[in-house]
Motif scaffolding. Structure first.
Motif, PDB file in Angstrom:
ATOM      1  N   VAL A  28       2.188  11.084  -1.660  1.00  0.00           N
ATOM      2  CA  VAL A  28       2.872  10.649  -0.443  1.00  0.00           C
ATOM      3  C   VAL A  28       3.910  11.686  -0.092  1.00  0.00           C
ATOM      4  O   VAL A  28       4.649  12.188  -0.951  1.00  0.00           O
ATOM      5  CB  VAL A  28       3.531   9.265  -0.647  1.00  0.00           C
ATOM      6  N   THR A  29       4.003  11.995   1.185  1.00  0.00           N
ATOM      7  CA  THR A  29       5.027  12.926   1.634  1.00  0.00           C
ATOM      8  C   THR A  29       6.274  12.157   2.036  1.00  0.00           C
ATOM      9  O   THR A  29       6.183  11.078   2.631  1.00  0.00           O
ATOM     10  CB  THR A  29       4.515  13.744   2.832  1.00  0.00           C
ATOM     11  N   GLY A  30       7.429  12.621   1.697  1.00  0.00           N
ATOM     12  CA  GLY A  30       8.676  11.930   2.000  1.00  0.00           C
ATOM     13  C   GLY A  30       9.134  11.103   0.814  1.00  0.00           C
ATOM     14  O   GLY A  30       8.411  10.913  -0.178  1.00  0.00           O
ATOM     15  N   SER A  31      10.387  10.588   0.921  1.00  0.00           N
ATOM     16  CA  SER A  31      10.992   9.842  -0.194  1.00  0.00           C
ATOM     17  C   SER A  31      11.070   8.336   0.041  1.00  0.00           C
ATOM     18  O   SER A  31      11.563   7.594  -0.804  1.00  0.00           O
ATOM     19  CB  SER A  31      12.411  10.391  -0.460  1.00  0.00           C
ATOM     20  N   GLN A  32      10.599   7.851   1.178  1.00  0.00           N
ATOM     21  CA  GLN A  32      10.664   6.405   1.489  1.00  0.00           C
ATOM     22  C   GLN A  32       9.784   5.612   0.526  1.00  0.00           C
ATOM     23  O   GLN A  32       8.651   6.012   0.242  1.00  0.00           O
ATOM     24  CB  GLN A  32      10.226   6.176   2.938  1.00  0.00           C
ATOM     25  N   GLU A  33      10.340   4.481  -0.002  1.00  0.00           N
ATOM     26  CA  GLU A  33       9.593   3.682  -0.980  1.00  0.00           C
ATOM     27  C   GLU A  33       9.175   2.308  -0.437  1.00  0.00           C
ATOM     28  O   GLU A  33       8.269   1.681  -0.972  1.00  0.00           O
ATOM     29  CB  GLU A  33      10.437   3.493  -2.245  1.00  0.00           C
ATOM     30  N   GLU A  34       9.848   1.861   0.582  1.00  0.00           N
ATOM     31  CA  GLU A  34       9.567   0.521   1.135  1.00  0.00           C
ATOM     32  C   GLU A  34       9.351   0.655   2.639  1.00  0.00           C
ATOM     33  O   GLU A  34      10.120   1.320   3.328  1.00  0.00           O
ATOM     34  CB  GLU A  34      10.735  -0.418   0.836  1.00  0.00           C
ATOM     35  N   PHE A  35       8.269   0.005   3.131  1.00  0.00           N
ATOM     36  CA  PHE A  35       7.901   0.167   4.533  1.00  0.00           C
ATOM     37  C   PHE A  35       7.771  -1.215   5.188  1.00  0.00           C
ATOM     38  O   PHE A  35       7.269  -2.174   4.578  1.00  0.00           O
ATOM     39  CB  PHE A  35       6.558   0.901   4.655  1.00  0.00           C
ATOM     40  N   LYS A  36       8.230  -1.346   6.453  1.00  0.00           N
ATOM     41  CA  LYS A  36       8.091  -2.572   7.219  1.00  0.00           C
ATOM     42  C   LYS A  36       6.800  -2.528   8.032  1.00  0.00           C
ATOM     43  O   LYS A  36       6.117  -1.507   8.079  1.00  0.00           O
ATOM     44  CB  LYS A  36       9.293  -2.757   8.141  1.00  0.00           C
ATOM     45  N   GLU A  37       6.511  -3.655   8.695  1.00  0.00           N
ATOM     46  CA  GLU A  37       5.305  -3.733   9.515  1.00  0.00           C
ATOM     47  C   GLU A  37       5.304  -2.616  10.558  1.00  0.00           C
ATOM     48  O   GLU A  37       6.328  -2.347  11.202  1.00  0.00           O
ATOM     49  CB  GLU A  37       5.196  -5.103  10.199  1.00  0.00           C
ATOM     50  N   ASN A  38       4.163  -1.941  10.690  1.00  0.00           N
ATOM     51  CA  ASN A  38       3.908  -0.853  11.642  1.00  0.00           C
ATOM     52  C   ASN A  38       4.509   0.497  11.233  1.00  0.00           C
ATOM     53  O   ASN A  38       4.354   1.492  11.952  1.00  0.00           O
ATOM     54  CB  ASN A  38       4.377  -1.225  13.059  1.00  0.00           C
ATOM     55  N   ASP A  39       5.208   0.543  10.070  1.00  0.00           N
ATOM     56  CA  ASP A  39       5.685   1.847   9.580  1.00  0.00           C
ATOM     57  C   ASP A  39       4.480   2.713   9.188  1.00  0.00           C
ATOM     58  O   ASP A  39       3.436   2.194   8.746  1.00  0.00           O
ATOM     59  CB  ASP A  39       6.607   1.665   8.368  1.00  0.00           C
ATOM     60  N   ILE A  40       4.644   4.037   9.342  1.00  0.00           N
ATOM     61  CA  ILE A  40       3.556   4.985   9.071  1.00  0.00           C
ATOM     62  C   ILE A  40       3.764   5.653   7.701  1.00  0.00           C
ATOM     63  O   ILE A  40       4.874   6.079   7.358  1.00  0.00           O
ATOM     64  CB  ILE A  40       3.481   6.062  10.158  1.00  0.00           C
ATOM     65  N   LEU A  41       2.689   5.713   6.909  1.00  0.00           N
ATOM     66  CA  LEU A  41       2.693   6.427   5.635  1.00  0.00           C
ATOM     67  C   LEU A  41       1.931   7.743   5.829  1.00  0.00           C
ATOM     68  O   LEU A  41       0.786   7.737   6.275  1.00  0.00           O
ATOM     69  CB  LEU A  41       2.004   5.589   4.557  1.00  0.00           C
ATOM     70  N   ARG A  42       2.602   8.849   5.480  1.00  0.00           N
ATOM     71  CA  ARG A  42       1.919  10.139   5.563  1.00  0.00           C
ATOM     72  C   ARG A  42       1.676  10.647   4.139  1.00  0.00           C
ATOM     73  O   ARG A  42       2.544  10.532   3.281  1.00  0.00           O
ATOM     74  CB  ARG A  42       2.757  11.143   6.359  1.00  0.00           C
ATOM     75  N   TYR A  43       0.493  11.175   3.917  1.00  0.00           N
ATOM     76  CA  TYR A  43       0.125  11.600   2.568  1.00  0.00           C
ATOM     77  C   TYR A  43      -0.801  12.816   2.603  1.00  0.00           C
ATOM     78  O   TYR A  43      -1.359  13.142   3.659  1.00  0.00           O
ATOM     79  CB  TYR A  43      -0.531  10.441   1.823  1.00  0.00           C
ATOM     80  N   GLY A  44      -0.901  13.477   1.437  1.00  0.00           N
ATOM     81  CA  GLY A  44      -1.803  14.607   1.289  1.00  0.00           C
ATOM     82  C   GLY A  44      -2.665  14.433   0.045  1.00  0.00           C
ATOM     83  O   GLY A  44      -2.523  13.446  -0.687  1.00  0.00           O
ATOM     84  N   CYS A  45      -3.556  15.388  -0.184  1.00  0.00           N
ATOM     85  CA  CYS A  45      -4.484  15.267  -1.305  1.00  0.00           C
ATOM     86  C   CYS A  45      -4.455  16.531  -2.178  1.00  0.00           C
ATOM     87  O   CYS A  45      -4.056  17.614  -1.739  1.00  0.00           O
ATOM     88  CB  CYS A  45      -5.912  15.036  -0.794  1.00  0.00           C
ATOM     89  N   SER A  46      -4.880  16.368  -3.415  1.00  0.00           N
ATOM     90  CA  SER A  46      -4.954  17.500  -4.358  1.00  0.00           C
ATOM     91  C   SER A  46      -6.031  18.482  -3.915  1.00  0.00           C
ATOM     92  O   SER A  46      -6.821  18.201  -3.009  1.00  0.00           O
ATOM     93  CB  SER A  46      -5.274  16.964  -5.770  1.00  0.00           C
ATOM     94  N   LYS A  47      -6.013  19.645  -4.583  1.00  0.00           N
ATOM     95  CA  LYS A  47      -7.004  20.665  -4.291  1.00  0.00           C
ATOM     96  C   LYS A  47      -8.411  20.110  -4.476  1.00  0.00           C
ATOM     97  O   LYS A  47      -8.668  19.349  -5.411  1.00  0.00           O
ATOM     98  CB  LYS A  47      -6.778  21.885  -5.209  1.00  0.00           C
ATOM     99  N   ASN A  48      -9.284  20.526  -3.651  1.00  0.00           N
ATOM    100  CA  ASN A  48     -10.692  20.094  -3.660  1.00  0.00           C
ATOM    101  C   ASN A  48     -10.875  18.670  -3.134  1.00  0.00           C
ATOM    102  O   ASN A  48     -11.960  18.100  -3.239  1.00  0.00           O
ATOM    103  CB  ASN A  48     -11.315  20.208  -5.058  1.00  0.00           C
ATOM    104  N   TYR A  49      -9.791  18.046  -2.584  1.00  0.00           N
ATOM    105  CA  TYR A  49      -9.884  16.693  -2.006  1.00  0.00           C
ATOM    106  C   TYR A  49      -9.298  16.705  -0.599  1.00  0.00           C
ATOM    107  O   TYR A  49      -8.421  17.529  -0.283  1.00  0.00           O
ATOM    108  CB  TYR A  49      -9.153  15.667  -2.868  1.00  0.00           C
ATOM    109  N   THR A  50      -9.777  15.817   0.216  1.00  0.00           N
ATOM    110  CA  THR A  50      -9.330  15.745   1.613  1.00  0.00           C
ATOM    111  C   THR A  50      -8.953  14.298   1.967  1.00  0.00           C
ATOM    112  O   THR A  50      -9.580  13.348   1.467  1.00  0.00           O
ATOM    113  CB  THR A  50     -10.435  16.249   2.554  1.00  0.00           C
ATOM    114  N   PRO A  51      -7.927  14.064   2.803  1.00  0.00           N
ATOM    115  CA  PRO A  51      -7.509  12.695   3.159  1.00  0.00           C
ATOM    116  C   PRO A  51      -8.587  11.957   3.956  1.00  0.00           C
ATOM    117  O   PRO A  51      -9.265  12.553   4.797  1.00  0.00           O
ATOM    118  CB  PRO A  51      -6.251  12.899   3.993  1.00  0.00           C
ATOM    119  N   PHE A  52      -8.667  10.622   3.677  1.00  0.00           N
ATOM    120  CA  PHE A  52      -9.565   9.766   4.473  1.00  0.00           C
ATOM    121  C   PHE A  52      -9.061   9.705   5.912  1.00  0.00           C
ATOM    122  O   PHE A  52      -9.813   9.672   6.863  1.00  0.00           O
ATOM    123  CB  PHE A  52      -9.629   8.358   3.857  1.00  0.00           C
TER     124      PHE A  52
END
Length: 454
Positions: A340-364
């Motif tokens: 997960v990118t960023g330091s936020q640990e708790e999210f409310k309804e409609n909050d966006i989670l941004r993430y990345g993947c390890s080498k040789n993997y791609t985000p869904f």
């Protein structure tokens, strides 16, 4: 001359006498003219003209009329018309009533019929009275209270009430003379309107209890008759539990009975105590084996944390805990082969989670949103990392492809051969899927050697 005069006078007088006689009023004419007047005509005779007769009414009627004879015709002069004679009120009878059965007033010819009230009977020979010329005939009927037979009770029975002269409505109560006995039969009976007792006279017997019929239960042991203070032990069928482990033969009031009652109750689960935000669907206050309770949140802005339903089992326990309703919150997920990118640990309804993947993997997907789906708060679409894939290999029909070419990821190797030994491979014998999702070489072809010489 005088003789002639005398003869003339005699003849004239004779003629006058005959004329008058021809103008008299006859009794027959009176009857045909006044037959409906209810007059007493027993003394009426033919009457000379100019005379008046006075006539009274026939038996049972009162009144008086005068009639005058005029030239052979009857003329009514004066009087009071004949009316039925009144007898006055026929008289009331205690504990009874009467009603008119003939006529609508208490006058000559009228008849009344008496009847006794409920619980009373008529002791007079006749129940009718008729209005006669001299008044009402017969005496006023008499109604006496219906009596029940004298009660003959066993010496052990205490009779409370007037059992020897009981009439309609009287109640007799019974008890046993000894506290060591119990009443078998009704505790009280009453005298009905037919002069019968409403029940039989009871008896007093020793205190005894018998094997009861227990719904969903059974008695242990073979004893069939129990004395005072004897203990009854019993059990219950599956899914039922005893009201008490044992029951005692006891005298309560005037009866021998089991105390406490030997009963089997359906196994019950505890009453559910849910948070005010939780909607409980089902009978949670009287739930027995097999009952299902469902849960929802009162607000669409909340999600259910815990099971959506629980059921009552055969031990009287719920199959799960009671859930709670919380605000829609999502937390940092564990992404296999991702981060997960960023330091936020708790999210409310409609909050966006941004993430990345390890080498040789791609985000869904590049991002995922905190969303309520059903009764849960979840990430949508799911934050997942997929292995880098190479394109599906499209080979010539003469080329044999060895390996998984349709779902190849980084590191997968595909080998090639010609389907026929008469042909040769033109291109690489194998290629591999690199970390960019690309094949390391082109797909070869198979050619005929003769074609190559041309």
């Amino acid at each position: 001359m005088q003789l002639i005069t005398l003869c003339f006078v005699f003849v004239l007088s004779l003629c006058t006498f005959n004329v008058v006689k021809c103008q008299d009023c006859s009794r027959e004419n009176f009857i045909s003219q006044f037959s409906a007047e209810k007059l007493d005509l027993s003394k009426l005779e033919n009457t000379d003209s100019g005379k008046t007769v006075r006539l009274s009414c026939t038996v049972g009627y009162v009144g008086l009329s005068r009639y005058t004879c005029k030239n052979g015709e009857w003329k009514k002069q004066s009087g009071r018309p004949c009316e039925r004679k009144s007898c006055g009120h026929p008289g009331d009878t205690p504990n009874g009533d009467f009603h008119l059965t003939f006529s609508d007033d208490f006058v000559f010819g009228a008849q009344v019929e008496y009847q006794c009230k409920t619980g009373y009977q008529m002791v007079s020979r006749t129940k009718h009275r008729t209005c006669m010329e001299q008044g009402w005939d017969n005496a006023i009927p008499i109604c006496e209270a219906v009596k029940c037979p004298v009660i003959q009770a066993n010496k052990n029975v205490l009779v409370i009430g007037d059992s020897e002269d009981a009439t309609f409505g009287n109640v007799i109560q019974f008890e046993c003379q000894s506290n060591q006995m119990v009443l078998k039969g009704p505790t009280e009976i009453d005298c009905n309107d037919r002069g019968d007792w409403s029940g039989t006279v009871p008896t007093c017997e020793e205190i005894k209890c018998y094997v009861p019929n227990i719904v969903h239960g059974f008695v242990t042991g073979s004893q069939e008759e129990f004395k005072e203070n004897d203990i009854l032990r019993y059990g219950c069928s599956k899914y039922y539990t005893p009201f008490s482990r044992s029951s005692r033969c006891t005298k309560i009031g005037n009866k021998a009975t089991w105390s406490p009652p030997p009963e089997c109750e359906a196994v019950k689960c505890p009453v559910i105590q849910a948070d005010k935000n939780v909607l409980v669907i089902g009978d949670s206050e009287d739930a027995t084996f097999g009952n299902v309770i469902q849960f929802e949140c009162q607000s669409n802005q909340m999600f259910l944390k815990g099971p959506t339903e629980i059921d009552c089992n055969d031990r009287g326990e719920w199959s799960g805990i009671v859930p709670t309703c919380e605000e829609i919150k999502c937390y940092v997920p564990n992404i296999v082969h991702g981060f997960v990118t960023g330091s936020q640990e708790e999210f409310k309804e409609n909050d966006i989670l941004r993430y990345g993947c390890s080498k040789n993997y791609t985000p869904f997907s590049r991002s995922s949103r905190c969303t309520k789906i059903g009764n849960k708060a979840t990430w949508s679409p799911p934050p997942e990392c997929e292995a880098v894939k190479c394109p599906v290999i499209q080979a010539d029909k003469n080329v044999l492809v060895i390996g998984d070419s349709e779902d190849a990821t980084f590191g997968n190797v595909i080998q090639f051969e010609c389907q026929s030994n008469q042909m040769f491979l033109k291109g690489p014998t194998e290629i591999d899927c690199n970390d960019r999702g690309e094949w390391s070489g082109i797909v070869p072809t198979c050619e005929d050697p003769l074609d190559a010489l041309k």
